[in-house]
Write a protein that holds these residues in place. Sequence first.
Motif, mmCIF file in Angstrom:
data_model
loop_
_atom_site.group_PDB
_atom_site.id
_atom_site.type_symbol
_atom_site.label_atom_id
_atom_site.label_comp_id
_atom_site.label_asym_id
_atom_site.label_seq_id
_atom_site.Cartn_x
_atom_site.Cartn_y
_atom_site.Cartn_z
ATOM 1 N N ALA A 17 0.845 -1.204 0.000
ATOM 2 C CA ALA A 17 0.000 0.000 0.000
ATOM 3 C C ALA A 17 0.878 1.252 0.000
ATOM 4 O O ALA A 17 0.579 2.243 -0.673
ATOM 5 C CB ALA A 17 -0.933 -0.012 1.198
ATOM 6 N N LYS A 18 1.992 1.171 0.733
ATOM 7 C CA LYS A 18 2.922 2.302 0.778
ATOM 8 C C LYS A 18 3.552 2.519 -0.609
ATOM 9 O O LYS A 18 3.631 3.651 -1.097
ATOM 10 C CB LYS A 18 3.996 2.007 1.832
ATOM 11 N N GLN A 19 3.960 1.418 -1.225
ATOM 12 C CA GLN A 19 4.595 1.521 -2.559
ATOM 13 C C GLN A 19 3.686 2.173 -3.582
ATOM 14 O O GLN A 19 4.142 2.845 -4.493
ATOM 15 C CB GLN A 19 4.948 0.128 -3.082
ATOM 16 N N ILE A 20 2.373 1.931 -3.475
ATOM 17 C CA ILE A 20 1.446 2.475 -4.479
ATOM 18 C C ILE A 20 0.733 3.733 -3.977
ATOM 19 O O ILE A 20 -0.149 4.260 -4.645
ATOM 20 C CB ILE A 20 0.410 1.411 -4.922
ATOM 21 N N GLY A 21 1.108 4.196 -2.787
ATOM 22 C CA GLY A 21 0.554 5.452 -2.265
ATOM 23 C C GLY A 21 -0.895 5.341 -1.804
ATOM 24 O O GLY A 21 -1.640 6.316 -1.860
ATOM 25 N N LEU A 22 -1.315 4.145 -1.349
ATOM 26 C CA LEU A 22 -2.704 3.981 -0.909
ATOM 27 C C LEU A 22 -2.810 3.609 0.571
ATOM 28 O O LEU A 22 -3.809 3.025 1.004
ATOM 29 C CB LEU A 22 -3.417 2.916 -1.763
ATOM 30 N N THR A 23 -1.808 3.997 1.352
ATOM 31 C CA THR A 23 -1.824 3.677 2.781
ATOM 32 C C THR A 23 -3.100 4.189 3.452
ATOM 33 O O THR A 23 -3.719 3.471 4.225
ATOM 34 C CB THR A 23 -0.580 4.300 3.455
ATOM 35 N N ASP A 24 -3.491 5.416 3.105
ATOM 36 C CA ASP A 24 -4.665 6.001 3.763
ATOM 37 C C ASP A 24 -5.977 5.418 3.245
ATOM 38 O O ASP A 24 -7.037 5.707 3.802
ATOM 39 C CB ASP A 24 -4.692 7.524 3.561
ATOM 40 N N ALA A 25 -5.892 4.619 2.182
ATOM 41 C CA ALA A 25 -7.135 4.088 1.578
ATOM 42 C C ALA A 25 -7.307 2.596 1.851
ATOM 43 O O ALA A 25 -8.218 1.977 1.297
ATOM 44 C CB ALA A 25 -7.110 4.344 0.073
#
Length: 246
Positions: free
Chosen positions: A132-140
Amino acid sequence: MSTLLEVSGVSVTFDGFRAINNLSFSIGDAELRAVIGPNGAGKTTFMDIVTGKTKPDEGRVIWGEKSISLLKLSEAKIAQAGVGRKFQKPTVFEDQTVEENLTMALKKPRGWMAVLTYKPTASDRAKVVDLAKQIGLTDALERKSGELSHGQKQWLEIGMLLAQEPRLLLVDEPAAGMTPEEREHTTDILLEAAKTRAVVVVEHDMEFVRRLNCRVTVLHEGAVLAEGSLDHVTSNQDVIDVYLGR
Ligand code: ADP
């Protein structure tokens, strides 16, 4: 950098029409490559050959240190060998959360039965958080995928492919339909992914290709017309003629 994939002298004929004509292409282990070319140049057919969807009439497709012939393998076996493909349209499970999608993707290579009975471990959870961090979706992570923007769905699908740890990732027009900010983020994801695996990006958008800052292969009439930096290929007269339709 050692060679990961070597395609040589490959041809494909559809109803007497040579869509791929004696095409040769190779890519190294952690290399990022853009493949460009006008409509009908053979880009999709090229990806179909590498993933085993289309078997060529002649030529060789050799994979990895053991020099395995991909021509002898089914699509499923080629995926298991480490070839991942992202189609243009995202195919995430819309009623599942981002976390659930990524978690399922971790198990997909073992088959859908394994997915149905699967209980994620702590290490799976850590992998999902990292993806999720790698694709920038941690908050989602907790959001339903159907609620994501077009760009976020594309990143999620890239994350789902990365979950399967491919050695080669083929990505078809990843920036299509994205805002400039989304394009920039997509560039970052692909640059990061290409640090540890080979990535082939088929793309029409030259600005996007410029940002990737990688070697470019230009296809035309099913063969390689030019190869090198973007500046090199776009100053090639044959390439200019093809793009201007001369
Ligand atoms: P690109 O992705 O670069 O636009 P394609 O690989 O889709 O090019 O197509 C290359 C050529 O092969 C085109 O002329 C296309 O019409 C033809 N072609 C592709 N698939 C088929 C098929 N299944 N049957 C007949 N012709 C096809």
